[in-house]
Design an enzyme around this catalytic site. Sequence first.
Site: not given
Ligand code: KIV
Length: 271
Positions: A122, A189, A51
Amino acid sequence: MSKQGTMPKVTTMSVRQMKKTGDKITMLTAYDFVTASLMDEAGIDIILVGDSLGMVVMGYESTLPVTMDEMIHHTKAVTRGTKRAMVIGDMPFMSYQVSVEHALTNAGRFMKEAGAHGVKLEGGREMAENVRKIVESGIPVMGHLGLTPQSVHQLGGYRVQGKDKSAARRILDDAKILEQAGAFSLVLECVPASLAKEITSSLTIPTIGIGAGVQCDGQVLVVNDMLGMFDMFTTKFVKRYAELGKEMRRAFSQYIEEVKKEKFPSDAHSF
Ligand code: KIV
């Protein structure tokens, strides 16, 4: 590596196996057909339709405005460009938080409409039930802990997470809860490398780090960041493997100049 098409596809089973053998898992984001095809040819293991699309492709200030329809649209393009890599669709803000049913419906859309091979969402313990239900319905789920950008306003900015003992403990416990709930892998992250190392050795599922040190089972970067195509802000964990932004600016300027001066099209480009 043998010819494309003859290479076995990457699956939840193969990434678990890679953790066992210590073979590092490579993941990058992609949002379109061409980029996904090039990555797939290069041998990337997992393509995440992140996202992050909202920021690096659509120009939003955060990932919050991204919709399910936008994610489906881009995931379709990526799956069409992919033969070997596993494609994971990133569930956007408010597509899985409202209820288990809503989460299940939206996870299903990534698989049915876009041809994804799994989804990412998440959150920790508060998402365990949703993860369980999605996995029970046959959809692989990748977790995401540490800096979770959809919670940027609650976290008070894009900053390193799990720095003190109790915050680190909570992330470690959340990781174990997500594993128990059936997640097949976990993005970490922006957490201290020592914490990522501890989590990685505590789990049987692979961890994929971004700003989480070298001890994770794999690494992920946002493609626009690593290609030098996103300049709005930079973070310590991004390594630029190319400077495509500079090269694009140069090419655009040269084109404009040549058209203005009638240098293009030359005879070689005319009939
Ligand atoms: O949205 C994204 O690109 C992510 C990555 C940074 C893991 O969640």
